[in-house]
Design a protein around this motif. Structure first.
Motif, PDB file in Angstrom:
ATOM      1  N   ALA A  46       0.828  -1.207   0.000  1.00 48.42           N
ATOM      2  CA  ALA A  46       0.000   0.000   0.000  1.00 48.42           C
ATOM      3  C   ALA A  46       0.864   1.259   0.000  1.00 48.42           C
ATOM      4  N   GLY A  47       2.007   1.195   0.683  1.00 42.06           N
ATOM      5  CA  GLY A  47       2.896   2.350   0.735  1.00 42.06           C
ATOM      6  C   GLY A  47       3.431   2.743  -0.629  1.00 42.06           C
ATOM      7  N   VAL A  48       3.560   1.770  -1.532  1.00 41.42           N
ATOM      8  CA  VAL A  48       4.026   2.074  -2.892  1.00 41.42           C
ATOM      9  C   VAL A  48       3.084   3.057  -3.572  1.00 41.42           C
ATOM     10  N   GLN A  49       1.783   2.929  -3.272  1.00 32.60           N
ATOM     11  CA  GLN A  49       0.800   3.777  -3.938  1.00 32.60           C
ATOM     12  C   GLN A  49       0.943   5.255  -3.574  1.00 32.60           C
ATOM     13  N   VAL A  50       1.535   5.540  -2.421  1.00 35.21           N
ATOM     14  CA  VAL A  50       1.810   6.937  -2.075  1.00 35.21           C
ATOM     15  C   VAL A  50       2.741   7.553  -3.117  1.00 35.21           C
ATOM     16  N   HIS A  51       3.796   6.838  -3.457  1.00 33.52           N
ATOM     17  CA  HIS A  51       4.767   7.327  -4.438  1.00 33.52           C
ATOM     18  C   HIS A  51       4.178   7.356  -5.848  1.00 33.52           C
ATOM     19  N   VAL A  52       3.372   6.353  -6.170  1.00 30.88           N
ATOM     20  CA  VAL A  52       2.726   6.320  -7.487  1.00 30.88           C
ATOM     21  C   VAL A  52       1.784   7.503  -7.641  1.00 30.88           C
ATOM     22  N   ALA A  53       1.021   7.808  -6.588  1.00 29.56           N
ATOM     23  CA  ALA A  53       0.029   8.878  -6.655  1.00 29.56           C
ATOM     24  C   ALA A  53       0.676  10.235  -6.923  1.00 29.56           C
ATOM     25  N   TYR A  54       1.701  10.586  -6.125  1.00 28.23           N
ATOM     26  CA  TYR A  54       2.279  11.920  -6.342  1.00 28.23           C
ATOM     27  C   TYR A  54       3.099  11.982  -7.617  1.00 28.23           C
ATOM     28  N   THR A  55       3.615  10.844  -8.074  1.00 29.68           N
ATOM     29  CA  THR A  55       4.351  10.843  -9.338  1.00 29.68           C
ATOM     30  C   THR A  55       3.411  11.081 -10.512  1.00 29.68           C
ATOM     31  N   LEU A  56       2.236  10.439 -10.483  1.00 31.51           N
ATOM     32  CA  LEU A  56       1.282  10.587 -11.573  1.00 31.51           C
ATOM     33  C   LEU A  56       0.740  12.010 -11.682  1.00 31.51           C
ATOM     34  N   VAL A  57       0.643  12.714 -10.558  1.00 24.21           N
ATOM     35  CA  VAL A  57       0.126  14.091 -10.613  1.00 24.21           C
ATOM     36  C   VAL A  57       1.244  15.112 -10.826  1.00 24.21           C
ATOM     37  N   GLY A  58       2.475  14.646 -10.985  1.00 31.88           N
ATOM     38  CA  GLY A  58       3.564  15.549 -11.333  1.00 31.88           C
ATOM     39  C   GLY A  58       4.437  15.979 -10.182  1.00 31.88           C
ATOM     40  N   VAL A  59       4.043  15.647  -8.945  1.00 32.50           N
ATOM     41  CA  VAL A  59       4.850  16.052  -7.798  1.00 32.50           C
ATOM     42  C   VAL A  59       6.177  15.292  -7.781  1.00 32.50           C
ATOM     43  N   GLY A  60       6.144  14.067  -8.323  1.00 30.85           N
ATOM     44  CA  GLY A  60       7.371  13.284  -8.381  1.00 30.85           C
ATOM     45  C   GLY A  60       8.466  13.991  -9.150  1.00 30.85           C
ATOM     46  N   LEU A  61       8.098  14.654 -10.228  1.00 30.55           N
ATOM     47  CA  LEU A  61       9.077  15.414 -11.003  1.00 30.55           C
ATOM     48  C   LEU A  61       9.634  16.565 -10.175  1.00 30.55           C
ATOM     49  N   LEU A  62       8.772  17.196  -9.378  1.00 27.80           N
ATOM     50  CA  LEU A  62       9.213  18.280  -8.504  1.00 27.80           C
ATOM     51  C   LEU A  62      10.214  17.767  -7.478  1.00 27.80           C
ATOM     52  N   ILE A  63       9.918  16.599  -6.893  1.00 28.70           N
ATOM     53  CA  ILE A  63      10.832  16.011  -5.912  1.00 28.70           C
ATOM     54  C   ILE A  63      12.183  15.713  -6.550  1.00 28.70           C
ATOM     55  N   ALA A  64      12.131  15.228  -7.794  1.00 26.96           N
ATOM     56  CA  ALA A  64      13.375  14.897  -8.482  1.00 26.96           C
ATOM     57  C   ALA A  64      14.202  16.135  -8.806  1.00 26.96           C
ATOM     58  N   GLN A  65      13.554  17.285  -8.946  1.00 25.93           N
ATOM     59  CA  GLN A  65      14.241  18.502  -9.359  1.00 25.93           C
ATOM     60  C   GLN A  65      14.584  19.446  -8.209  1.00 25.93           C
ATOM     61  N   VAL A  66      13.942  19.274  -7.050  1.00 24.76           N
ATOM     62  CA  VAL A  66      14.160  20.179  -5.915  1.00 24.76           C
ATOM     63  C   VAL A  66      14.929  19.431  -4.826  1.00 24.76           C
ATOM     64  N   PRO A  67      16.217  19.661  -4.698  1.00 25.05           N
ATOM     65  CA  PRO A  67      17.052  18.891  -3.760  1.00 25.05           C
ATOM     66  C   PRO A  67      16.569  18.930  -2.317  1.00 25.05           C
ATOM     67  N   TRP A  68      16.171  20.117  -1.819  1.00 30.11           N
ATOM     68  CA  TRP A  68      15.808  20.208  -0.408  1.00 30.11           C
ATOM     69  C   TRP A  68      14.547  19.413  -0.085  1.00 30.11           C
ATOM     70  N   LEU A  69      13.629  19.281  -1.055  1.00 31.37           N
ATOM     71  CA  LEU A  69      12.408  18.521  -0.821  1.00 31.37           C
ATOM     72  C   LEU A  69      12.720  17.037  -0.694  1.00 31.37           C
ATOM     73  N   PHE A  70      13.565  16.552  -1.588  1.00 32.77           N
ATOM     74  CA  PHE A  70      13.966  15.144  -1.506  1.00 32.77           C
ATOM     75  C   PHE A  70      14.768  14.893  -0.230  1.00 32.77           C
ATOM     76  N   THR A  71      15.627  15.832   0.143  1.00 30.53           N
ATOM     77  CA  THR A  71      16.425  15.678   1.363  1.00 30.53           C
ATOM     78  C   THR A  71      15.526  15.579   2.587  1.00 30.53           C
ATOM     79  N   GLY A  72      14.464  16.393   2.618  1.00 29.53           N
ATOM     80  CA  GLY A  72      13.522  16.327   3.735  1.00 29.53           C
ATOM     81  C   GLY A  72      12.865  14.965   3.852  1.00 29.53           C
TER      82      GLY A  72
END
Length: 219
Positions: A46-72
């Protein structure tokens, strides 16, 4: 077809690689038995779906591009693993040696509302442990984001993207259910119970080490 095979191959390789999920399912299966291990495996899926959900709506790309967000995200996930590892190390309550799970309970126990409620609380706790282990796992973040950004093309569409996400969860559920069944098997669990202090230190130390490595690792 090539895209589907790529997603399936990447998913299988990512799932079977040892990490925090493996250590957590092992811990739940050994500490609380087969049922807890299987619920933890379901929580991981079920936890995988958290990552799938935000990736599909484009937040995943933001995480990949914003270092401090991924670091958090990385630091929160690392802190969670260290916390669970520390709890495992400090836990001194004995593990009961059982060769069969409690479906063989007496009729009186089954009819007891209190025992049923306790069992469901334990199931929910195991599910939550698995869920947060994967939902806060930077490894899973990178796995899902990189798969969708590097393999899945923009014209894939939401329907197929959701299907890929469902396969990712299914693969996690199957693999970690097998892990739970293996480490909760009578002979395996009995052997681990006999050496429970060593097992507790090993699992707790592994979780804390994984947390520390995640906190220090770069992308």
């Amino acid at each position: 077809m090539q895209e589907l095979l790529a997603v399936m191959t990447i998913t299988v390789l990512a799932v079977i690689s040892p990490g925090a999920d493996f250590a957590m399912v092992t811990r739940e299966s050994w500490r609380h038995g087969r049922r807890a291990g299987l619920w933890a495996a379901l929580g991981i899926a079920a936890g995988v779906q958290v990552h799938v959900a935000y990736t599909l709506v484009g937040v995943g790309l933001l995480i990949a591009q914003v270092p401090w967000l991924f670091t958090g995200i990385k630091w929160v996930g690392a802190a969670y693993l260290v916390y669970i590892g520390w709890r495992t190390l400090k836990d001194r309550s004995p593990v009961v040696d059982v060769t069969e799970e409690s479906p063989a309970l007496s009729t009186a126990a089954i009819d007891s509302d209190e025992k049923i409620a306790t069992r469901w609380r334990e199931d929910l706790q195991a599910f939550r442990t698995g869920f947060f282990t994967n939902a806060l796992n930077p490894k899973c973040t990178l796995f899902v984001v990189s798969t969708f950004t590097q393999v899945v093309h923009p014209g894939t569409g939401w329907g197929l993207g959701l299907a890929y996400g469902a396969f990712m969860s299914f693969a996690h559920w199957v693999w970690f259910s097998l892990v739970a069944l293996g480490f909760s098997a009578g002979w395996m669990r009995a052997a681990m119970v006999r050496r429970q202090h060593l097992v507790r230190r090993t699992i707790g130390g592994a979780l804390m080490t994984l947390g520390g490595l995640l906190a220090m690792a770069s992308r």
